[in-house]
Design a protein around this motif. Structure first.
Motif, PDB file in Angstrom:
ATOM      1  N   SER A  27      -1.387  -8.707  -1.825  1.00 13.90           N
ATOM      2  CA  SER A  27      -2.487  -8.647  -0.850  1.00 13.90           C
ATOM      3  C   SER A  27      -2.258  -7.560   0.191  1.00 13.90           C
ATOM      4  CB  SER A  27      -2.658  -9.989  -0.139  1.00 13.90           C
ATOM      5  OG  SER A  27      -2.927 -10.994  -1.076  1.00 13.90           O
ATOM      6  N   GLU A  28      -1.023  -7.430   0.643  1.00 19.89           N
ATOM      7  CA  GLU A  28      -0.698  -6.383   1.631  1.00 19.89           C
ATOM      8  C   GLU A  28      -0.852  -4.993   1.025  1.00 19.89           C
ATOM      9  OE1 GLU A  28       2.548  -8.702   4.476  1.00 19.89           O
ATOM     10  OE2 GLU A  28       3.253  -7.786   2.609  1.00 19.89           O
ATOM     11  N   ILE A  29      -0.428  -4.834  -0.236  1.00 14.62           N
ATOM     12  CA  ILE A  29      -0.577  -3.546  -0.923  1.00 14.62           C
ATOM     13  C   ILE A  29      -2.062  -3.225  -1.070  1.00 14.62           C
ATOM     14  CG2 ILE A  29      -0.193  -2.292  -3.090  1.00 14.62           C
ATOM     15  CD1 ILE A  29       2.437  -4.014  -3.378  1.00 14.62           C
ATOM     16  N   ILE A  30      -2.841  -4.207  -1.505  1.00 16.69           N
ATOM     17  CA  ILE A  30      -4.294  -4.030  -1.679  1.00 16.69           C
ATOM     18  C   ILE A  30      -4.935  -3.642  -0.344  1.00 16.69           C
ATOM     19  CG2 ILE A  30      -6.451  -5.301  -2.120  1.00 16.69           C
ATOM     20  CD1 ILE A  30      -4.690  -6.892  -4.289  1.00 16.69           C
ATOM     21  N   GLU A  31      -4.572  -4.342   0.711  1.00 22.61           N
ATOM     22  CA  GLU A  31      -5.105  -4.072   2.053  1.00 22.61           C
ATOM     23  C   GLU A  31      -4.771  -2.647   2.479  1.00 22.61           C
ATOM     24  OE1 GLU A  31      -7.279  -4.566   5.324  1.00 22.61           O
ATOM     25  OE2 GLU A  31      -7.151  -6.082   3.727  1.00 22.61           O
ATOM     26  N   HIS A  32      -3.525  -2.249   2.226  1.00 23.97           N
ATOM     27  CA  HIS A  32      -3.049  -0.913   2.607  1.00 23.97           C
ATOM     28  C   HIS A  32      -3.806   0.192   1.854  1.00 23.97           C
ATOM     29  CE1 HIS A  32       0.095   1.363   4.729  1.00 23.97           C
ATOM     30  NE2 HIS A  32      -0.047   2.233   3.752  1.00 23.97           N
ATOM     31  N   LEU A  33      -4.188  -0.096   0.618  1.00 22.81           N
ATOM     32  CA  LEU A  33      -4.854   0.911  -0.217  1.00 22.81           C
ATOM     33  C   LEU A  33      -6.374   0.975   0.009  1.00 22.81           C
ATOM     34  CD1 LEU A  33      -2.890   0.570  -3.560  1.00 22.81           C
ATOM     35  CD2 LEU A  33      -2.963   2.561  -2.057  1.00 22.81           C
ATOM     36  N   LYS A  34      -6.907   0.056   0.797  1.00 19.45           N
ATOM     37  CA  LYS A  34      -8.347   0.064   1.088  1.00 19.45           C
ATOM     38  C   LYS A  34      -8.733   1.399   1.694  1.00 19.45           C
ATOM     39  CE  LYS A  34     -10.167  -4.519   1.790  1.00 19.45           C
ATOM     40  NZ  LYS A  34     -10.071  -5.615   2.719  1.00 19.45           N
ATOM     41  N   GLY A  35      -9.726   2.030   1.110  1.00 17.78           N
ATOM     42  CA  GLY A  35     -10.180   3.302   1.654  1.00 17.78           C
ATOM     43  C   GLY A  35      -9.360   4.491   1.191  1.00 17.78           C
ATOM     44  N   ILE A  36      -8.170   4.255   0.637  1.00 17.77           N
ATOM     45  CA  ILE A  36      -7.347   5.351   0.113  1.00 17.77           C
ATOM     46  C   ILE A  36      -7.625   5.492  -1.377  1.00 17.77           C
ATOM     47  CG2 ILE A  36      -4.994   6.177  -0.331  1.00 17.77           C
ATOM     48  CD1 ILE A  36      -4.112   4.523   2.143  1.00 17.77           C
ATOM     49  N   LYS A  37      -7.530   4.383  -2.068  1.00 16.38           N
ATOM     50  CA  LYS A  37      -7.712   4.378  -3.523  1.00 16.38           C
ATOM     51  C   LYS A  37      -8.938   3.547  -3.851  1.00 16.38           C
ATOM     52  CE  LYS A  37      -6.495   4.938  -7.812  1.00 16.38           C
ATOM     53  NZ  LYS A  37      -7.183   6.049  -8.373  1.00 16.38           N
ATOM     54  N   ASP A  38      -9.863   4.150  -4.585  1.00 16.92           N
ATOM     55  CA  ASP A  38     -11.084   3.445  -4.971  1.00 16.92           C
ATOM     56  C   ASP A  38     -10.782   2.576  -6.189  1.00 16.92           C
ATOM     57  OD1 ASP A  38     -13.721   2.661  -5.071  1.00 16.92           O
ATOM     58  OD2 ASP A  38     -14.324   4.363  -6.322  1.00 16.92           O
ATOM     59  N   ALA A  39     -10.057   1.485  -5.930  1.00 13.55           N
ATOM     60  CA  ALA A  39      -9.683   0.585  -7.021  1.00 13.55           C
ATOM     61  C   ALA A  39      -9.882  -0.858  -6.569  1.00 13.55           C
ATOM     62  CB  ALA A  39      -8.232   0.817  -7.411  1.00 13.55           C
ATOM     63  N   SER A  40     -10.275  -1.687  -7.503  1.00 15.26           N
ATOM     64  CA  SER A  40     -10.483  -3.096  -7.186  1.00 15.26           C
ATOM     65  C   SER A  40      -9.129  -3.785  -7.013  1.00 15.26           C
ATOM     66  CB  SER A  40     -11.250  -3.769  -8.323  1.00 15.26           C
ATOM     67  OG  SER A  40     -10.414  -3.870  -9.465  1.00 15.26           O
ATOM     68  N   PRO A  41      -9.115  -4.906  -6.278  1.00 10.62           N
ATOM     69  CA  PRO A  41      -7.863  -5.670  -6.156  1.00 10.62           C
ATOM     70  C   PRO A  41      -7.278  -6.021  -7.527  1.00 10.62           C
ATOM     71  CG  PRO A  41      -9.461  -6.460  -4.567  1.00 10.62           C
ATOM     72  CD  PRO A  41     -10.180  -5.460  -5.426  1.00 10.62           C
ATOM     73  N   LYS A  42      -8.150  -6.326  -8.499  1.00 18.06           N
ATOM     74  CA  LYS A  42      -7.687  -6.667  -9.850  1.00 18.06           C
ATOM     75  C   LYS A  42      -6.932  -5.483 -10.470  1.00 18.06           C
ATOM     76  CE  LYS A  42      -9.246  -8.394 -14.289  1.00 18.06           C
ATOM     77  NZ  LYS A  42     -10.340  -8.503 -15.219  1.00 18.06           N
ATOM     78  N   THR A  43      -7.489  -4.281 -10.321  1.00 13.82           N
ATOM     79  CA  THR A  43      -6.853  -3.066 -10.863  1.00 13.82           C
ATOM     80  C   THR A  43      -5.493  -2.839 -10.210  1.00 13.82           C
ATOM     81  OG1 THR A  43      -9.012  -2.082 -11.289  1.00 13.82           O
ATOM     82  CG2 THR A  43      -7.144  -0.567 -11.194  1.00 13.82           C
ATOM     83  N   ILE A  44      -5.424  -3.027  -8.906  1.00  8.37           N
ATOM     84  CA  ILE A  44      -4.158  -2.830  -8.195  1.00  8.37           C
ATOM     85  C   ILE A  44      -3.117  -3.840  -8.677  1.00  8.37           C
ATOM     86  CG2 ILE A  44      -3.027  -2.874  -5.926  1.00  8.37           C
ATOM     87  CD1 ILE A  44      -5.751  -1.701  -4.841  1.00  8.37           C
ATOM     88  N   ARG A  45      -3.555  -5.073  -8.937  1.00  6.90           N
ATOM     89  CA  ARG A  45      -2.631  -6.090  -9.469  1.00  6.90           C
ATOM     90  C   ARG A  45      -2.129  -5.694 -10.866  1.00  6.90           C
ATOM     91  NH1 ARG A  45      -2.519 -10.650  -6.198  1.00  6.90           N
ATOM     92  NH2 ARG A  45      -4.231 -10.731  -4.721  1.00  6.90           N
ATOM     93  N   VAL A  46      -3.002  -5.081 -11.674  1.00  6.72           N
ATOM     94  CA  VAL A  46      -2.600  -4.585 -13.004  1.00  6.72           C
ATOM     95  C   VAL A  46      -1.539  -3.500 -12.845  1.00  6.72           C
ATOM     96  CG1 VAL A  46      -3.393  -3.286 -15.037  1.00  6.72           C
ATOM     97  CG2 VAL A  46      -4.748  -5.211 -14.188  1.00  6.72           C
ATOM     98  N   LEU A  47      -1.748  -2.587 -11.893  1.00  4.43           N
ATOM     99  CA  LEU A  47      -0.779  -1.508 -11.645  1.00  4.43           C
ATOM    100  C   LEU A  47       0.569  -2.088 -11.212  1.00  4.43           C
ATOM    101  CD1 LEU A  47      -3.073   1.052  -9.746  1.00  4.43           C
ATOM    102  CD2 LEU A  47      -2.326   1.165 -12.136  1.00  4.43           C
TER     103      LEU A  47
END
Length: 129
Positions: A27-47
């Motif tokens: 969740s913290e990684i997803i929050e940090h990437l908001k606005g930087i990387k145009d990726a859904s939380p699901k995609t970030i979890r896959v990464l």
């Protein structure tokens, strides 16, 4: 080693972890990437899961909530950069690093200052050998 380096998208997640320099939840990684990387939380979890499989990151389980994982880098930015560079040289220049450097110098528009910096790097490396 080629499969062990982060892909371009995975690298963005790694930058967050390297920069933070302390364990982070998904969740913290997803929050940090908001606005930087145009990726859904699901995609970030896959990464994150891919990075785990490659052994580039690991996690500890939150002592208060077993569903929460705290991710941290196992490999440094420096190690990953070295492996990526080696993979690049092997993939595109058949292991000929001189050919790669020559191609980069010939096809890049370096300023005189950048050329001087490159010469300094080469001279420093010569001194180490």
């Amino acid at each position: 080693m080629s499969g062990m380096t982060p892909s371009e998208n995975e690298w963005i997640v790694m930058e967050v972890l390297w920069e933070k320099n302390s364990p982070m939840t998904a969740s913290e990684i997803i929050e940090h990437l908001k606005g930087i990387k145009d990726a859904s939380p699901k995609t970030i979890r896959v990464l994150i899961n891919r990075l785990l499989k490659k052994g580039i990151i690991d996690y500890t389980v939150d002592p208060n909530d077993a569903r929460v994982y705290h991710y941290f880098p196992v490999r440094s930015r420096q190690v990953c950069l070295e492996e990526k560079s080696e993979h690049f040289v092997n993939s595109y220049f058949k292991g000929n690093s001189l050919g790669m450097v020559a191609a980069l110098v010939e096809h890049s528009h370096f300023s005189q200052e950048q050329m001087d910096e490159l010469i300094e790097i080469i001279n420093n490396e010569k001194g180490k050998k």
